[in-house]
Design an enzyme around this catalytic site. Structure first.
Site, PDB file in Angstrom:
ATOM      1  N   ARG A  87      36.467  66.702  51.011  1.00 38.20           N
ATOM      2  CA  ARG A  87      37.741  67.016  51.655  1.00 38.20           C
ATOM      3  C   ARG A  87      38.186  65.902  52.602  1.00 38.20           C
ATOM      4  NH1 ARG A  87      36.591  71.723  56.203  1.00 38.20           N
ATOM      5  NH2 ARG A  87      34.560  70.987  56.924  1.00 38.20           N
ATOM      6  N   LYS A 115      40.546  64.114  57.161  1.00 38.51           N
ATOM      7  CA  LYS A 115      39.635  65.200  56.783  1.00 38.51           C
ATOM      8  C   LYS A 115      40.436  66.483  56.650  1.00 38.51           C
ATOM      9  CE  LYS A 115      35.184  67.298  57.936  1.00 38.51           C
ATOM     10  NZ  LYS A 115      34.025  67.263  58.861  1.00 38.51           N
ATOM     11  N   ASP A 171      38.431  73.793  48.209  1.00 37.69           N
ATOM     12  CA  ASP A 171      39.839  73.431  48.073  1.00 37.69           C
ATOM     13  C   ASP A 171      40.173  72.105  48.740  1.00 37.69           C
ATOM     14  OD1 ASP A 171      39.710  74.086  50.766  1.00 37.69           O
ATOM     15  OD2 ASP A 171      40.726  76.022  50.533  1.00 37.69           O
ATOM     16  N   GLY A 172      39.191  71.473  49.385  1.00 35.83           N
ATOM     17  CA  GLY A 172      39.438  70.187  50.018  1.00 35.83           C
ATOM     18  C   GLY A 172      40.220  70.263  51.313  1.00 35.83           C
ATOM     19  N   ARG A 219      40.027  60.698  61.176  1.00 38.80           N
ATOM     20  CA  ARG A 219      38.795  60.094  61.680  1.00 38.80           C
ATOM     21  C   ARG A 219      38.885  58.573  61.536  1.00 38.80           C
ATOM     22  NH1 ARG A 219      33.807  63.559  59.260  1.00 38.80           N
ATOM     23  NH2 ARG A 219      34.299  62.433  57.339  1.00 38.80           N
ATOM     24  N   ARG A 252      27.021  56.083  54.300  1.00 38.33           N
ATOM     25  CA  ARG A 252      25.912  56.958  54.704  1.00 38.33           C
ATOM     26  C   ARG A 252      24.638  56.579  53.954  1.00 38.33           C
ATOM     27  NH1 ARG A 252      29.104  61.795  55.477  1.00 38.33           N
ATOM     28  NH2 ARG A 252      31.275  61.153  55.639  1.00 38.33           N
ATOM     29  N   ASP A 269      23.163  62.838  53.767  1.00 36.58           N
ATOM     30  CA  ASP A 269      24.568  62.482  53.530  1.00 36.58           C
ATOM     31  C   ASP A 269      25.376  62.513  54.820  1.00 36.58           C
ATOM     32  OD1 ASP A 269      23.963  65.383  52.915  1.00 36.58           O
ATOM     33  OD2 ASP A 269      26.129  65.531  53.130  1.00 36.58           O
ATOM     34  N   ASN A 270      24.763  62.981  55.909  1.00 31.69           N
ATOM     35  CA  ASN A 270      25.428  63.006  57.212  1.00 31.69           C
ATOM     36  C   ASN A 270      24.822  61.981  58.178  1.00 31.69           C
ATOM     37  OD1 ASN A 270      27.047  65.122  56.346  1.00 31.69           O
ATOM     38  ND2 ASN A 270      25.690  66.693  57.169  1.00 31.69           N
ATOM     39  N   ASP A 280      30.208  63.386  61.048  1.00 32.46           N
ATOM     40  CA  ASP A 280      30.341  64.728  60.466  1.00 32.46           C
ATOM     41  C   ASP A 280      29.988  65.833  61.464  1.00 32.46           C
ATOM     42  OD1 ASP A 280      31.245  63.725  58.107  1.00 32.46           O
ATOM     43  OD2 ASP A 280      29.337  63.831  57.064  1.00 32.46           O
TER      44      ASP A 280
END
Length: 544
Positions: A107, A127, A139-140, A197, A204, A296-297, A306
């Site tokens: 998203r 974001k 739904d992003g 952002r 990452r 991934d964060n 994140d």
């Protein structure tokens, strides 16, 4: 927005492999670092409701731009940003210790890259801007409450002096988004929003892991992406020479030597490990719990990235986790963060090893450097918090144990600790007076325990000879008076959901100066009220 600083991401397009497809159908994206995709969020009369003037300054953005009609259109995703190349990043990751495969920007959509007057590169990312090939079943989109939290915490962490992604602005979409906040089968419509952002890179650990996970065919992408990252974000490593003297003994039985000047990937791995260690040491210093330390964060630049179900400590509790999903095992609780950081670094290092970019000795050395750097930085942080000249493990361990037993507020305690005088003649009955507002409802036995600790602490202080006022000033420069407590966030969210954003803006102003006294703002330093323990305030789910 002034378009002269907006550059297409030609470096990304020319130097990194992209997805040949342009649809947003959820799918596996192979052999690519990114997918071209434009924002698709539906908006109706978008409004720019909060902004960071310090981020605007970084981007050479005239504050007047915030007021122009097209600003909200661009940063809601409704209108394109001239000169930008929109894309979503492909990455994978370990979630709660298990490999989750492809994840990616589900998203978040990068608008492009700004090169400011200092020749610094800054990516702008929306974001909540709509679906991408990585959206899976979502739904992003993003709701207002999570967007406010991300906007405020990005700026709060920066003001605390902690490396972080930043947030330029918060824009409401005028539309509603359906969310099941507690995963209990009771979804509801919530106001939609988009946060912009800003970071020099959103790469990452998982950006590299995904390609290594796909076997020999994609290992070359790991190298290509590493080359790109070093070139644009670690140029000092690219320019190293043998004269830099970066050779180190591993300290192992064979006493092999790691020469970081002979392998830029090894030097890079060490720096990523050290940046990560330093970052987590700074989290521990202010009582910040990320809540979702999946690989991934984790930023390769050593940034906090994140902001989901994060939380700052109120009452000191080493096992505190702000993430309801994490409750069963508390993998990501406050006290586990240093070890999780090491585990995550090990996965990143393993990826580089699998791609034959570093050897076993270099990998071991990078992990060793994480451990050493964390302890060095953590001890330095704690020394500053207590006003000590040297680390006293026994004194600090006893303090943290006392705080846990009596559920002492982490932030307020250290702020008040600076009022303790290094006076060995202070009568026992007066020793706890400076701490009376945080040592609440404790019995005689606990008073004696605290009196004993304060006596030992004063003895330690008196040995340094530093004047009380100088020590107090130093301690107050690292012990914030104001942090972004979850209940403060929720108060701002409650008002914002009724259309009043004044509390969001007021809270932003307070957290931009966390170490200042700010007369008249004392209510923002208060302990959480009883209602703060309700679901969705102190603890949140990943959907929040």
């Amino acid at each position: 927005m002034n378009g002269r600083y907006m550059h297409e991401l030609s470096v990304c397009r020319n130097e990194l492999p992209g997805d040949p497809l342009t649809d947003v159908i959820p799918r596996q994206v192979f052999h690519a670092c990114y997918s071209k995709v434009s924002p698709s969020v539906q908006v109706k009369n978008p409004q720019s409701v909060a902004r960071s003037e310090s981020v605007a300054e970084i981007l050479d953005l005239d504050p007047k731009e915030f007021e122009r009609p097209y600003f909200a259109l661009i940063f809601s995703g409704e209108s394109a940003l001239v000169g930008g190349l929109c894309y979503a990043q492909c990455y994978g990751g370990h979630q709660f210790g298990r490999w989750a495969g492809q994840l990616g920007d589900g998203r978040a959509i990068t608008l492009g890259e700004v090169v400011n007057s200092k020749s610094e590169r800054w990516e702008l990312q929306l974001k909540g801007a709509g679906k991408t090939p990585y959206s899976r079943f979502s739904d992003g989109l993003a709701v207002l409450r999570s967007s406010i939290r991300e906007f405020l915490c990005s700026e709060a962490m920066h003001s605390l002096g902690i490396p972080t992604t930043r947030a330029l602005c918060l824009v409401t979409t005028g539309e509603y988004v359906r969310r099941d906040m507690f995963y209990d089968g009771n979804p509801k419509d919530e106001p939609g929003a988009v946060v912009c952002r800003v970071a020099q890179s959103f790469l990452r650990f998982g950006s590299f892991q995904i390609h290594a996970s796909r076997g020999e065919e994609d290992l070359e992408i790991v190298k290509t992406l590493a080359d790109y990252t070093i070139k644009y974000h670690f140029p000092h490593i690219e320019n190293m020479s043998n004269n830099d003297g970066l050779s180190f003994s591993t300290g192992q039985e064979n006493d092999s030597v790691v020469d970081l000047t002979s392998n830029k990937y090894a030097a890079w791995a060490v720096e990523v490990a050290e940046r990560t260690a330093s970052l987590i040491a700074s989290w521990q210093g202010v009582g910040f719990t990320h809540g979702v330390m999946n690989t991934d964060n984790m930023s390769v630049l050593g940034l906090t990235i994140d902001y989901g179900p994060f939380g700052f400590l109120d009452a000191f509790d080493p096992s505190f986790t702000p993430n309801t999903t994490d409750l069963p095992g508390r993998r990501y609780c406050f006290s586990n963060q240093p070890d999780v950081g090491l585990w995550n670094i090990a996965q990143f290092i393993s990826t580089l090893s699998f791609a034959d970019l570093i050897n076993e000795n270099e990998a071991d050395y990078a992990l060793e450097r994480y451990a050493t750097k964390f302890m060095d930085d953590y001890q330095a942080v704690m020394n500053k918090k207590l006003g000590l000249h040297k680390y006293n493990k026994e004194l600090i361990s006893e303090l943290l144990n006392n705080m846990a037993v009596d559920k002492v507020d982490y932030t307020n305690f250290f702020r008040l600790l600076s009022n303790v005088k290094a006076d060995l003649t202070t009568p026992d009955e007066e020793l706890l007076v400076p701490l009376k507002h945080v040592l609440l409802d404790i019995g005689q036995e606990r008073k004696e325990a605290w009196t004993s600790w304060v006596k030992t602490y004063i003895e330690e202080l008196s040995g340094s000879g530093a004047p009380d006022e100088d020590r107090k000033a130093l301690m107050n420069s690292v012990n914030p008076k104001y942090i972004l407590r979850n209940y403060l966030c929720q108060s701002a969210i409650d008002m914002a959901e009724q259309g009043d954003f004044e509390e969001v803006r007021r809270l932003l102003k307070v957290i931009e100066r966390p170490y200042d006294e700010q007369p008249g703002m004392e209510k923002y330093a208060r302990l959480p009220p009883a209602w703060a323990s309700r679901p969705g305030v102190r603890m949140l789910s990943c959907s929040s």
